[in-house]
Motif scaffolding. Structure first.
Motif, PDB file in Angstrom:
ATOM      1  N   GLN A  15       0.828  -1.209   0.000  1.00  0.00           N
ATOM      2  CA  GLN A  15       0.000   0.000   0.000  1.00  0.00           C
ATOM      3  C   GLN A  15       0.863   1.259   0.000  1.00  0.00           C
ATOM      4  OE1 GLN A  15      -3.760   0.596   0.121  1.00  0.00           O
ATOM      5  NE2 GLN A  15      -2.539   2.245  -0.761  1.00  0.00           N
ATOM      6  N   ARG A 190      -8.840  -1.637  -3.213  1.00  0.00           N
ATOM      7  CA  ARG A 190      -8.092  -0.419  -3.561  1.00  0.00           C
ATOM      8  C   ARG A 190      -8.757   0.308  -4.731  1.00  0.00           C
ATOM      9  NH1 ARG A 190      -3.330   1.393  -6.380  1.00  0.00           N
ATOM     10  NH2 ARG A 190      -3.201  -0.530  -7.597  1.00  0.00           N
ATOM     11  N   ARG A 237     -12.052  -1.344   4.261  1.00  0.00           N
ATOM     12  CA  ARG A 237     -10.686  -1.665   3.852  1.00  0.00           C
ATOM     13  C   ARG A 237     -10.139  -2.774   4.746  1.00  0.00           C
ATOM     14  NH1 ARG A 237     -10.800   4.162   3.367  1.00  0.00           N
ATOM     15  NH2 ARG A 237     -10.293   4.819   1.220  1.00  0.00           N
TER      16      ARG A 237
END
Length: 247
Positions: A15, A190, A237
């Motif tokens: 990430q 994402r 998430r």
């Protein structure tokens, strides 16, 4: 879904690299030189148009001056011929003499008027030349500024592209160590969540949506096995647990 805690933590590394790539793409697109070059190119186009107009005016007035000078020369030559006839004494008829003298006077006035025209045209031509010269210097100056800005932009782009290539290579290596199913879930989230698929749980706060988990949510996370992939109840998430999570 289950995944080893170490694999989940590696998602944070992926990430971070993805976030850096997003930042670099934004930086590349929004370099100040882009706007600077666009403004300079607009100025340059306008100045070049004005320069062409001034050069055209100078060229037109040059032709106009040549024509006016030719007209003066024709009148001067005709007056010279008439004056020679008058001075030769060959014209003796009073009426003819009067007519010749009248024509010489008329030609003198005509010559004076035409010379005034020549002077007026010369002034306009000189003004156009000065304007064209000034515009040419401004075009040269703006062109130099444009080339300088372009050079700075290209250098900045090269630096960014070099870093992008390095980050992409590192991401490929790190992502390659993450289990395929976990990475697939991360990529899907994402895409849905504006570029952030995994976030650290830090001091009871999800760093993805920046919201603090309530007591119930925290208890659920505490109860979850270390291998279980947990999700933030607010932003959905992947919520990665670390020793700083406050569990």
């Amino acid at each position: 879904m289950n995944a080893a805690p170490a694999d989940q933590i590696r998602l944070l590394d992926v990430q971070a690299l993805d976030t850096r790539l997003t930042q670099l793409a934004h930086k590349r697109k929004n370099l100040p030189e882009h706007e600077e070059i666009q403004t300079l190119e607009g100025d340059l186009t306008q100045l070049r148009d004005l320069l062409v107009a001034a050069q055209t005016e100078e060229s037109d007035t040059a032709r106009e001056q040549t024509k006016a000078e030719q007209d003066v020369d024709q009148v001067r030559q005709r007056a010279s011929r008439d004056q020679k006839r008058l001075d030769s004494g060959l014209v003796t008829n009073p009426k003819d003499l009067e007519s010749l003298q009248s024509e010489i006077a008329s030609l003198a006035k005509r010559q004076g008027d035409l010379e005034d025209v020549v002077l007026e045209v010369m002034e306009r031509r000189e003004s156009a030349q000065e304007r064209a010269g000034e515009l040419a210097r401004r075009v040269e100056s703006v062109q130099a500024k444009t080339e300088d800005a372009t050079g700075r932009r290209d250098a900045a782009l090269e630096t960014i592209d070099t870093e992008v290539a390095t980050v992409k290579k590192e991401r490929e290596i790190v992502a390659g160590s993450v289990p395929a199913e976990l990475l697939k879930l991360y990529e899907k989230i994402r895409e849905q969540q504006g570029g952030v698929g995994a976030a650290r749980l830090y001091q009871r706060r999800c760093e993805g949506c920046q919201l603090e988990l309530n007591i119930t949510e925290m208890n659920e996370v505490r109860a979850a096995a270390a291998e279980e992939v947990v999700r933030c109840e607010n932003c959905r998430r992947i919520l990665v647990r670390t020793p700083e999570s406050g569990l």
